[in-house]
Design a protein around this motif. Sequence first.
Motif, PDB file in Angstrom:
ATOM      1  N   TYR A 312      -8.659  34.753   2.701  1.00 27.46           N
ATOM      2  CA  TYR A 312      -7.383  34.301   2.150  1.00 27.46           C
ATOM      3  C   TYR A 312      -6.940  32.997   2.812  1.00 27.46           C
ATOM      4  O   TYR A 312      -6.499  32.064   2.129  1.00 27.46           O
ATOM      5  CB  TYR A 312      -6.311  35.375   2.349  1.00 27.46           C
ATOM      6  N   ARG A 313      -7.063  32.939   4.132  1.00 26.47           N
ATOM      7  CA  ARG A 313      -6.623  31.742   4.859  1.00 26.47           C
ATOM      8  C   ARG A 313      -7.422  30.514   4.410  1.00 26.47           C
ATOM      9  O   ARG A 313      -6.857  29.433   4.198  1.00 26.47           O
ATOM     10  CB  ARG A 313      -6.793  31.975   6.364  1.00 26.47           C
ATOM     11  N   LEU A 314      -8.725  30.682   4.241  1.00 26.37           N
ATOM     12  CA  LEU A 314      -9.550  29.549   3.829  1.00 26.37           C
ATOM     13  C   LEU A 314      -9.302  29.172   2.369  1.00 26.37           C
ATOM     14  O   LEU A 314      -9.425  27.999   1.996  1.00 26.37           O
ATOM     15  CB  LEU A 314     -11.029  29.888   4.038  1.00 26.37           C
ATOM     16  N   SER A 315      -8.957  30.152   1.538  1.00 24.86           N
ATOM     17  CA  SER A 315      -8.751  29.854   0.115  1.00 24.86           C
ATOM     18  C   SER A 315      -7.561  28.933  -0.117  1.00 24.86           C
ATOM     19  O   SER A 315      -7.503  28.248  -1.149  1.00 24.86           O
ATOM     20  CB  SER A 315      -8.565  31.158  -0.667  1.00 24.86           C
ATOM     21  N   VAL A 316      -6.601  28.921   0.796  1.00 26.57           N
ATOM     22  CA  VAL A 316      -5.430  28.045   0.644  1.00 26.57           C
ATOM     23  C   VAL A 316      -5.579  26.779   1.493  1.00 26.57           C
ATOM     24  O   VAL A 316      -4.624  26.013   1.623  1.00 26.57           O
ATOM     25  CB  VAL A 316      -4.137  28.793   1.036  1.00 26.57           C
ATOM     26  N   THR A 317      -6.764  26.560   2.054  1.00 23.50           N
ATOM     27  CA  THR A 317      -7.034  25.376   2.878  1.00 23.50           C
ATOM     28  C   THR A 317      -7.768  24.348   2.036  1.00 23.50           C
ATOM     29  O   THR A 317      -8.877  24.600   1.563  1.00 23.50           O
ATOM     30  CB  THR A 317      -7.880  25.746   4.106  1.00 23.50           C
ATOM     31  N   ASP A 319      -8.325  21.101   3.117  1.00 19.89           N
ATOM     32  CA  ASP A 319      -8.864  20.036   3.963  1.00 19.89           C
ATOM     33  C   ASP A 319     -10.316  20.362   4.284  1.00 19.89           C
ATOM     34  O   ASP A 319     -10.619  21.413   4.861  1.00 19.89           O
ATOM     35  CB  ASP A 319      -8.064  19.915   5.266  1.00 19.89           C
ATOM     36  N   VAL A 320     -11.213  19.466   3.916  1.00 19.42           N
ATOM     37  CA  VAL A 320     -12.635  19.705   4.129  1.00 19.42           C
ATOM     38  C   VAL A 320     -12.947  19.835   5.613  1.00 19.42           C
ATOM     39  O   VAL A 320     -13.742  20.696   6.022  1.00 19.42           O
ATOM     40  CB  VAL A 320     -13.468  18.573   3.499  1.00 19.42           C
ATOM     41  N   LEU A 321     -12.323  19.012   6.428  1.00 19.98           N
ATOM     42  CA  LEU A 321     -12.584  19.094   7.862  1.00 19.98           C
ATOM     43  C   LEU A 321     -12.080  20.398   8.460  1.00 19.98           C
ATOM     44  O   LEU A 321     -12.628  20.886   9.450  1.00 19.98           O
ATOM     45  CB  LEU A 321     -11.950  17.899   8.586  1.00 19.98           C
ATOM     46  N   GLY A 638      -5.229  17.935  15.119  1.00 26.36           N
ATOM     47  CA  GLY A 638      -6.011  17.191  14.134  1.00 26.36           C
ATOM     48  C   GLY A 638      -6.119  17.969  12.839  1.00 26.36           C
ATOM     49  O   GLY A 638      -5.140  18.493  12.321  1.00 26.36           O
ATOM     50  N   TRP A 639      -7.336  18.066  12.314  1.00 25.27           N
ATOM     51  CA  TRP A 639      -7.575  18.769  11.067  1.00 25.27           C
ATOM     52  C   TRP A 639      -7.916  20.230  11.294  1.00 25.27           C
ATOM     53  O   TRP A 639      -8.344  20.916  10.360  1.00 25.27           O
ATOM     54  CB  TRP A 639      -8.717  18.100  10.295  1.00 25.27           C
ATOM     55  N   ALA A 640      -7.763  20.745  12.512  1.00 21.95           N
ATOM     56  CA  ALA A 640      -8.196  22.114  12.808  1.00 21.95           C
ATOM     57  C   ALA A 640      -7.432  23.154  12.004  1.00 21.95           C
ATOM     58  O   ALA A 640      -7.993  24.162  11.580  1.00 21.95           O
ATOM     59  CB  ALA A 640      -8.049  22.392  14.305  1.00 21.95           C
ATOM     60  N   GLY A 641      -6.134  22.948  11.805  1.00 24.81           N
ATOM     61  CA  GLY A 641      -5.354  23.910  11.041  1.00 24.81           C
ATOM     62  C   GLY A 641      -5.343  25.276  11.706  1.00 24.81           C
ATOM     63  O   GLY A 641      -5.070  25.414  12.892  1.00 24.81           O
ATOM     64  N   HIS A 642      -5.690  26.322  10.905  1.00 26.13           N
ATOM     65  CA  HIS A 642      -5.686  27.688  11.435  1.00 26.13           C
ATOM     66  C   HIS A 642      -6.814  27.917  12.439  1.00 26.13           C
ATOM     67  O   HIS A 642      -6.794  28.917  13.159  1.00 26.13           O
ATOM     68  CB  HIS A 642      -5.815  28.693  10.287  1.00 26.13           C
TER      69      HIS A 642
END
Length: 715
Positions: A312-317, A319-321, A638-642
């Motif tokens: 679920y977390r990745l599905s709303v992400t 940003d490719v990085l 940076g682009w790390a996000g979750h």
Amino acid sequence: MDQLNLGLAGGDDFTDVAHIFYNAAAEMMPGQMVFMDGFTLEDAMSVFEIGEPRLDSGFVPPGEVRREFEPLQPLLPEEVCWILDRAFACEMEWHSGNMLAQTVFTFLFVHHLAVIEPDAVPMRMPQSQAEFARPIELITVVVRAAVWGMLKCCDLSWRELSKGNVYDGEDWQGDKCDVSLLENTTVRQCLALLDEAMYWISNTHRIPVQWRDALYSRLLMRKYLLQMMDANVYRHPSQFKSLASMCREQLRLVRAFPSPAPSPESPAHAVLDPAVSRRLNTFVPIRIHELPPQEQTWKTMSSLVDGWSDIYRLSVTTDVLSWEIDGVTTSWLPSVPPKLPYIRSYIQSVFYDGVLVLNRFTPNWLVNRFSIEIIGMPYDAFVTNVKQRWTRRQPPLLTNLEDMFSDLLVKHVRCHWFNPPRKRRYMMQSLPAWHAIYDQILSIVSRLRPTDDSLAGEHVPATWDALVDRTPCAVLMWRTQVVRDVILSGFQLALYSVNEIPMAYWYLVRVIDTILTCVDSLKSVSACHDSVVSLELGYTHVLSSATQLLCMALFSLTIRQSTIPLSMQRSSFDLRHKWAFDAAYAQVATPQVNLPRFEDYQADLEDILADKDFSPRETVLHAKALYALLLEGDHAGGWAGHARHHRRAVLKMLHGACTLLEDIPSTVEDITKLDRTRLKWDPSANPWFPALVPQEAPVGTSIEDVQVPDPVNPC
């Protein structure tokens, strides 16, 4: 004479018939084979199974007696509760990579669903207290619904796994042995049976309250699992997220009230037959697989539920990085258990379903995100700038470049959810394609009209001209990071011999030097020092610098560990780096950057041994200070996000590696005095770097036995 009573097949009156085969093969050449229509390799392998007890899956050892399984044998509620728990164990062991015939199909109710149909079992009133405590509905309603739910979960999992994102026979086992997984039954029917069973449990008075709650919790857990596997994260994202949370909470309740194992005399033990493959249609000799303790099953199921949360977390992400960082850092952390094949396949499907990326973008959208996240410029601006500054009569071939680039980005992101050996193999095979893209972009940029803002090496405002001119550096940096990951994966997979370890550290130093050069070039045209692009480049620069220092120290430290002379190491060097000399590179005009050459390795080795000012210990301390700098504050952003917490975990791991190497020699001369047995590589504790165990440490000491202080709070 006693040997004559063994009952050997065919007796002992044998006749030598070898001459028949010699005569038949007289005209054949050495290495020649004869093939027959319809006779396959599988048939040939089956020949070895016949008559060989160690291979024959149907062989029954002398003295083995199994209790007869009776599907309608009345059971106590606590026995049924234990049976449902073992059904979960069977399913989770299949998800862990074992065969259905070793796991799910050993649960014998799977093969007797028609027998336990309520309509096929005559109902009668219990005649005794013992019968009253063992209602037949526990079998015909509760167990039947649970088995239907389990088989349908396996069917839905099988459909995801069979998409080809992970590999049958390598990551999972898909042989159904001609046993039904309820392929023609709808999820709605299975859910209706589970609801019916839970309703019966809630309203019966023939089961003690504590076992009613335990049985209800397990059926509800099965219902949530079935709903999760049937859900679509893009169709109903909020429902998907809610179901994952409910699964986690229900699993917590189930684990809080474990079911005791039945007594040895209980008929519940007959429900599981580890040797059921003797009666199944399978060509492969199957060893008996013992189910793990129940707590291990709950841990595997917890990993499954955590995987759904990650999905679920990745599905709303978008940003490719962020996807890249999540996949890379997770594989770098030995403390993070590998994801189940089902989850790894699902994540790849979420990223790309064969048509769309993230269910709403075309693959070419990835090129635009790459340009924005690495360079800070939209791809459309890159195309416009190139067309405005183009100096040739024929237009630039941008469409073909974009298609090739997007295809490679899709495959690269997905490869982070391959199994480790296949991921390493894919990365090595993808390097020529990355180099071809680098060559094309370099060729395009070299044909542009120069501008004052594009002078190399000068700090200028971040105009489109300057950013376009740095685009080859962005591609080269990305490709070089793939090379870095290939080398590091060799440590994680324990591929390097003692003589190859210094070669790997040496090449890492050179590869990281290229990364730093690219980062410096990109940072020189960064428009805003507070932008995400600038923060990501700054993080990459410090992390790469620290890792380069640590690799340099270990290069000098492991040189003396080699067991063969330098003159004999060339063949090992060339063999280990053969992936860097693929024939596909001959089709590209631009030479590779930083090729691994043994002459360079030999020269650098002699230089570092002759450098009186180089201190391995001071180099490690410098690297440790840089890691500590990144750990302070929020430098892992940076682009790390979750995936930020994974980044911090990697930094702590690397900081701890420096701590464990603080007592290495201060000078190159002292390296010869170091006991080579004190360097311990343990991929389960640190995937890349060894620990220097104390001199007095007993034999067999591992990295886990050495205490590492917290890098943030050493006290």
